[in-house]
Motif scaffolding. Structure first.
Motif, PDB file in Angstrom:
ATOM      1  N   PHE A 449       0.817  -1.218   0.000  1.00  0.00           N
ATOM      2  CA  PHE A 449       0.000   0.000   0.000  1.00  0.00           C
ATOM      3  C   PHE A 449       0.845   1.259   0.000  1.00  0.00           C
ATOM      4  O   PHE A 449       0.350   2.341  -0.354  1.00  0.00           O
ATOM      5  CB  PHE A 449      -1.008   0.021   1.164  1.00  0.00           C
ATOM      6  N   TYR A 450       2.136   1.179   0.388  1.00  0.00           N
ATOM      7  CA  TYR A 450       3.032   2.320   0.241  1.00  0.00           C
ATOM      8  C   TYR A 450       3.736   2.293  -1.109  1.00  0.00           C
ATOM      9  O   TYR A 450       4.038   3.342  -1.685  1.00  0.00           O
ATOM     10  CB  TYR A 450       4.047   2.350   1.377  1.00  0.00           C
ATOM     11  N   GLN A 451       3.999   1.099  -1.626  1.00  0.00           N
ATOM     12  CA  GLN A 451       4.559   0.994  -2.978  1.00  0.00           C
ATOM     13  C   GLN A 451       3.609   1.623  -3.987  1.00  0.00           C
ATOM     14  O   GLN A 451       4.049   2.177  -5.003  1.00  0.00           O
ATOM     15  CB  GLN A 451       4.804  -0.480  -3.325  1.00  0.00           C
ATOM     16  N   ALA A 452       2.310   1.549  -3.700  1.00  0.00           N
ATOM     17  CA  ALA A 452       1.302   2.090  -4.616  1.00  0.00           C
ATOM     18  C   ALA A 452       1.228   3.609  -4.587  1.00  0.00           C
ATOM     19  O   ALA A 452       0.502   4.217  -5.392  1.00  0.00           O
ATOM     20  CB  ALA A 452      -0.069   1.502  -4.275  1.00  0.00           C
ATOM     21  N   THR A 453       2.012   4.251  -3.687  1.00  0.00           N
ATOM     22  CA  THR A 453       1.973   5.717  -3.582  1.00  0.00           C
ATOM     23  C   THR A 453       3.215   6.384  -4.166  1.00  0.00           C
ATOM     24  O   THR A 453       3.279   7.609  -4.244  1.00  0.00           O
ATOM     25  CB  THR A 453       1.845   6.151  -2.111  1.00  0.00           C
ATOM     26  N   LYS A 454       4.206   5.582  -4.557  1.00  0.00           N
ATOM     27  CA  LYS A 454       5.451   6.135  -5.082  1.00  0.00           C
ATOM     28  C   LYS A 454       5.628   5.714  -6.542  1.00  0.00           C
ATOM     29  O   LYS A 454       4.793   5.033  -7.118  1.00  0.00           O
ATOM     30  CB  LYS A 454       6.646   5.663  -4.246  1.00  0.00           C
ATOM     31  N   GLY A 455       6.748   6.090  -7.126  1.00  0.00           N
ATOM     32  CA  GLY A 455       6.978   5.758  -8.519  1.00  0.00           C
ATOM     33  C   GLY A 455       6.101   6.603  -9.436  1.00  0.00           C
ATOM     34  O   GLY A 455       5.507   7.607  -9.039  1.00  0.00           O
ATOM     35  N   THR A 456       6.001   6.179 -10.696  1.00  0.00           N
ATOM     36  CA  THR A 456       5.210   6.894 -11.706  1.00  0.00           C
ATOM     37  C   THR A 456       3.954   6.110 -12.030  1.00  0.00           C
ATOM     38  O   THR A 456       4.006   4.898 -12.278  1.00  0.00           O
ATOM     39  CB  THR A 456       6.041   7.070 -12.997  1.00  0.00           C
ATOM     40  N   VAL A 457       2.817   6.802 -12.035  1.00  0.00           N
ATOM     41  CA  VAL A 457       1.538   6.151 -12.351  1.00  0.00           C
ATOM     42  C   VAL A 457       1.565   5.667 -13.797  1.00  0.00           C
ATOM     43  O   VAL A 457       2.010   6.376 -14.707  1.00  0.00           O
ATOM     44  CB  VAL A 457       0.370   7.128 -12.138  1.00  0.00           C
ATOM     45  N   VAL A 458       1.101   4.435 -14.016  1.00  0.00           N
ATOM     46  CA  VAL A 458       1.056   3.839 -15.347  1.00  0.00           C
ATOM     47  C   VAL A 458      -0.360   3.322 -15.606  1.00  0.00           C
ATOM     48  O   VAL A 458      -0.935   2.612 -14.771  1.00  0.00           O
ATOM     49  CB  VAL A 458       2.062   2.668 -15.476  1.00  0.00           C
ATOM     50  N   SER A 459      -0.922   3.678 -16.754  1.00  0.00           N
ATOM     51  CA  SER A 459      -2.253   3.165 -17.090  1.00  0.00           C
ATOM     52  C   SER A 459      -2.152   1.696 -17.471  1.00  0.00           C
ATOM     53  O   SER A 459      -1.108   1.206 -17.908  1.00  0.00           O
ATOM     54  CB  SER A 459      -2.859   3.958 -18.248  1.00  0.00           C
ATOM     55  N   LYS A 460      -3.250   0.986 -17.327  1.00  0.00           N
ATOM     56  CA  LYS A 460      -3.259  -0.453 -17.593  1.00  0.00           C
ATOM     57  C   LYS A 460      -2.905  -0.750 -19.045  1.00  0.00           C
ATOM     58  O   LYS A 460      -2.256  -1.759 -19.346  1.00  0.00           O
ATOM     59  CB  LYS A 460      -4.642  -1.031 -17.257  1.00  0.00           C
ATOM     60  N   SER A 461      -3.271   0.123 -19.942  1.00  0.00           N
ATOM     61  CA  SER A 461      -3.007  -0.093 -21.369  1.00  0.00           C
ATOM     62  C   SER A 461      -1.543   0.105 -21.734  1.00  0.00           C
ATOM     63  O   SER A 461      -1.107  -0.294 -22.806  1.00  0.00           O
ATOM     64  CB  SER A 461      -3.873   0.843 -22.205  1.00  0.00           C
ATOM     65  N   LYS A 462      -0.795   0.737 -20.850  1.00  0.00           N
ATOM     66  CA  LYS A 462       0.609   1.018 -21.138  1.00  0.00           C
ATOM     67  C   LYS A 462       1.562   0.259 -20.211  1.00  0.00           C
ATOM     68  O   LYS A 462       2.723   0.632 -20.036  1.00  0.00           O
ATOM     69  CB  LYS A 462       0.870   2.522 -21.032  1.00  0.00           C
ATOM     70  N   LEU A 463       1.079  -0.824 -19.622  1.00  0.00           N
ATOM     71  CA  LEU A 463       1.924  -1.627 -18.732  1.00  0.00           C
ATOM     72  C   LEU A 463       3.129  -2.182 -19.471  1.00  0.00           C
ATOM     73  O   LEU A 463       3.038  -2.596 -20.631  1.00  0.00           O
ATOM     74  CB  LEU A 463       1.117  -2.796 -18.149  1.00  0.00           C
ATOM     75  N   GLN A 464       4.271  -2.190 -18.789  1.00  0.00           N
ATOM     76  CA  GLN A 464       5.493  -2.782 -19.315  1.00  0.00           C
ATOM     77  C   GLN A 464       6.069  -3.740 -18.274  1.00  0.00           C
ATOM     78  O   GLN A 464       5.837  -3.570 -17.071  1.00  0.00           O
ATOM     79  CB  GLN A 464       6.532  -1.694 -19.626  1.00  0.00           C
ATOM     80  N   PRO A 465       6.804  -4.759 -18.731  1.00  0.00           N
ATOM     81  CA  PRO A 465       7.432  -5.673 -17.772  1.00  0.00           C
ATOM     82  C   PRO A 465       8.276  -4.901 -16.767  1.00  0.00           C
ATOM     83  O   PRO A 465       8.981  -3.961 -17.122  1.00  0.00           O
ATOM     84  CB  PRO A 465       8.301  -6.564 -18.655  1.00  0.00           C
ATOM     85  N   GLY A 466       8.173  -5.294 -15.495  1.00  0.00           N
ATOM     86  CA  GLY A 466       8.887  -4.600 -14.433  1.00  0.00           C
ATOM     87  C   GLY A 466       8.030  -3.615 -13.672  1.00  0.00           C
ATOM     88  O   GLY A 466       8.418  -3.144 -12.602  1.00  0.00           O
ATOM     89  N   ASP A 467       6.851  -3.272 -14.208  1.00  0.00           N
ATOM     90  CA  ASP A 467       5.926  -2.396 -13.491  1.00  0.00           C
ATOM     91  C   ASP A 467       5.275  -3.148 -12.332  1.00  0.00           C
ATOM     92  O   ASP A 467       5.125  -4.381 -12.370  1.00  0.00           O
ATOM     93  CB  ASP A 467       4.836  -1.882 -14.427  1.00  0.00           C
ATOM     94  N   LEU A 468       4.872  -2.404 -11.316  1.00  0.00           N
ATOM     95  CA  LEU A 468       4.163  -2.992 -10.177  1.00  0.00           C
ATOM     96  C   LEU A 468       2.673  -2.830 -10.397  1.00  0.00           C
ATOM     97  O   LEU A 468       2.202  -1.718 -10.712  1.00  0.00           O
ATOM     98  CB  LEU A 468       4.577  -2.312  -8.867  1.00  0.00           C
ATOM     99  N   VAL A 469       1.919  -3.899 -10.260  1.00  0.00           N
ATOM    100  CA  VAL A 469       0.458  -3.858 -10.418  1.00  0.00           C
ATOM    101  C   VAL A 469      -0.181  -4.125  -9.056  1.00  0.00           C
ATOM    102  O   VAL A 469       0.251  -5.007  -8.315  1.00  0.00           O
ATOM    103  CB  VAL A 469      -0.026  -4.883 -11.464  1.00  0.00           C
ATOM    104  N   PHE A 470      -1.214  -3.343  -8.729  1.00  0.00           N
ATOM    105  CA  PHE A 470      -1.784  -3.365  -7.381  1.00  0.00           C
ATOM    106  C   PHE A 470      -3.252  -3.791  -7.411  1.00  0.00           C
ATOM    107  O   PHE A 470      -3.973  -3.580  -8.399  1.00  0.00           O
ATOM    108  CB  PHE A 470      -1.665  -1.978  -6.736  1.00  0.00           C
ATOM    109  N   PHE A 471      -3.672  -4.322  -6.284  1.00  0.00           N
ATOM    110  CA  PHE A 471      -5.045  -4.807  -6.130  1.00  0.00           C
ATOM    111  C   PHE A 471      -5.576  -4.343  -4.784  1.00  0.00           C
ATOM    112  O   PHE A 471      -4.850  -4.341  -3.774  1.00  0.00           O
ATOM    113  CB  PHE A 471      -5.078  -6.334  -6.240  1.00  0.00           C
ATOM    114  N   ALA A 472      -6.856  -3.921  -4.784  1.00  0.00           N
ATOM    115  CA  ALA A 472      -7.458  -3.349  -3.578  1.00  0.00           C
ATOM    116  C   ALA A 472      -8.879  -3.831  -3.420  1.00  0.00           C
ATOM    117  O   ALA A 472      -9.537  -4.244  -4.389  1.00  0.00           O
ATOM    118  CB  ALA A 472      -7.419  -1.819  -3.649  1.00  0.00           C
ATOM    119  N   GLY A 473      -9.348  -3.795  -2.175  1.00  0.00           N
ATOM    120  CA  GLY A 473     -10.736  -4.166  -1.912  1.00  0.00           C
ATOM    121  C   GLY A 473     -11.699  -3.148  -2.500  1.00  0.00           C
ATOM    122  O   GLY A 473     -11.289  -2.138  -3.082  1.00  0.00           O
TER     123      GLY A 473
END
Length: 524
Positions: A449-473
């Motif tokens: 939940f802190y990893q999801a607040t840093k780095g650069t926001v990436v849209s799902k359509s522009k995902l690249q290998p090495g990106d972090l993908v998050f899941f929430a309730g």
């Protein structure tokens, strides 16, 4: 009788009629045209001191015995063997075939025996003894202003070695030593004789430049006390003194994390949820926030949380943390790249302990295949260079490509999940991603939940290998509870939960499709 003795000597292989010194053919199988001292050997053959036989190995690197030195020197000096008094040696019979040469050498006061009446024919000749013998044989004299650093004036061979140096017979070694106690090889002995007999082979002495200064030790004493983790991995508990019997292997010193994870049942692994929060690795720097009984509440410097400036907090046994007043910030670092890497003791190279992937330790020095690394409390240990990457400082670690991050994470496929795990003995979902990025010089927040607040926001359509993908309730709108590492083709590598292992799975599988909450990129 004398004719018989001379015949025996001629058959020993060192004395035959000379060959042409200009010959380009090999003298021996190990003295070819590429041999460094081929010219000196050619000369000695021409002088009748050596017998050329290209089919035979002379043994240029073998050490000379006293009797071999006598044979060579007797021929080089062209000693008259007749009418020499026969010396008495307890280890050489009067009728020994070599006695005429020994008698001549002793009579010329070039060599003698020891106090026990032994000639010691088969003993090896040291370089100091060689100097004494050659100076006596050829009556060499002279001194120089230079003295080899390992030949003090008090040495019995000092005057003789000075004479060799003054007559350009020796140059010593590049480090300005003579190595008087070392045994002399056949090649060196013959080269010295060749230089004495033929001034063309003599070498002008050149004082070797002083060795480069020994670099100052990278470690420095300091008045500031720093605290380090002193076990393979320590788990940070939410509260102290709430552990179970099965947790003992993780609480002792040394710890046995492997036994701990294997001994727990599935239910016992699930019990850890919200009981422990993270792990710190061997050598990690921590701050002690408070103490209670046998426990310290610490904060891990390199694990970010927004609510504690010192780092990720939690309780650990006091025995897992040690203090140091030595500053290692000027030392290079070793970052373990093997899944698990053994440390070895310096003295006997026996294994001291295993340390995990992404453990970082200061390097005291490098030697051959080894890194000498500083441990938190047990001195310097050995780490194989093949098990670690090195850098002058952490910021100098080469930044990875997206493919390198993905490939690195794939090394841990099928590793059992461990709640709060950050070691290669068990990861949780954010722990594996934190460890892989840390290994490549990028510190990201520890929890999903802190990893999801840093780095650069990436849209799902522009995902690249090495990106972090998050899941929430709440269909992806609530608090982030899970993270995976995108590997391409709509898939992620992740550590799902205590019932599973690290695996590759679709980001749209099951609830992940509904709960997808976004992505972040940490590689620029």
């Amino acid at each position: 009788m004398l004719k018989k003795i001379i015949f025996i000597l001629l058959t020993l292989g060192l004395f035959i009629a000379p060959l042409n010194s200009a010959s380009a053919a090999p003298i021996f199988s190990d003295v070819t045209d590429t041999f460094a001292s081929k010219a000196e050997f050619d000369f000695l053959v021409a002088e009748g001191i050596l017998t050329s036989d290209p089919t035979v190995e002379y043994g240029v690197n073998e050490e000379v015995t006293r009797i071999q030195a006598v044979e060579i020197l007797g021929k080089a000096l062209k000693l008259d063997l007749e009418n020499r008094p026969i010396p008495i040696f307890v280890d050489v019979a009067p009728d020994d075939p070599m006695m005429p040469l020994i008698a001549a050498i002793v009579d010329e006061k070039i060599m003698t025996g020891n106090g026990k009446g032994e000639f010691m024919a088969n003993d090896k000749l040291t370089r100091a003894q060689m100097a004494l013998i050659l100076v006596r044989a050829y009556k060499l004299e002279g001194t120089t202003e230079f003295s080899f650093k390992d030949v003090p004036k008090s040495s019995v061979a000092h005057t003789a070695i000075q004479a060799l140096l003054a007559n350009k017979i020796t140059n010593g070694y590049p480090d300005n030593t003579f190595k008087p106690g070392a045994f002399i090889t056949k090649a060196h002995y013959l080269v010295f004789i060749a230089r004495i007999l033929n001034p063309d082979f003599r070498k002008e002495f050149v004082l070797a430049p002083p060795p480069p200064p020994v670099p100052a030790a990278c470690e420095k004493p300091t008045k500031t006390r720093t605290y380090k983790v002193n076990v393979q991995a320590t788990s940070l508990w939410h509260v102290p003194n709430k552990t179970r019997e099965v947790d003992k292997p993780s609480l002792s010193n040394p710890v046995n994390i492997s036994k701990w994870t294997k001994d727990m049942t599935l239910a016992q692994k699930w019990w850890l949820v919200d009981k422990i929060d993270t792990q710190a690795l061997y050598g990690d720097e921590v701050t002690i926030l408070k103490s209670s009984g046998n426990w310290h509440r610490i904060a891990i410097k390199d694990q970010y949380v927004p609510y504690q400036k010192e780092g990720y907090p939690g309780w650990v046994p006091k025995s897992h943390v040690v203090a140091t007043t030595t500053d290692f910030t000027d030392c290079s670092i070793a970052v373990v790249k093997a899944k698990m890497a053994p440390l070895y003791n310096l003295d006997n190279k026996k294994k001291y302990m295993d340390i995990s992937y992404s453990t970082i330790l200061p390097i005291i020095k490098e030697e051959g295949e080894w890194l000498h690394v500083q441990t938190p409390a047990n001195g310097v240990k050995l780490l194989k260079k093949s098990d670690a990457k090195t850098a002058k400082k952490y910021a100098d670690i080469p930044k990875p490509t997206q493919k390198q991050i993905v490939d690195e994470a794939k090394r841990f496929l099928n590793l059992p999940y461990l709640w709060a795990g950050t070691s290669a003995l068990g990861y949780d979902c954010s722990g594996i991603i934190y460890a892989v990025y840390k290994n490549h010089g990028i510190i990201i927040p520890r929890d999903s939940f802190y990893q999801a607040t840093k780095g650069t926001v990436v849209s799902k359509s522009k995902l690249q290998p090495g990106d972090l993908v998050f899941f929430a309730g709440n269909a992806g709108k609530g608090k982030v509870y899970h993270v995976g590492l995108y590997v391409g083709d709509g898939k992620m590598i992740h550590a799902p939960n205590a019932s599973s292992k690290v695996k590759i799975e679709s980001i749209s599988a099951g609830a992940y499709k509904t709960n997808y909450a976004g992505a972040r990129r940490y590689i620029k």
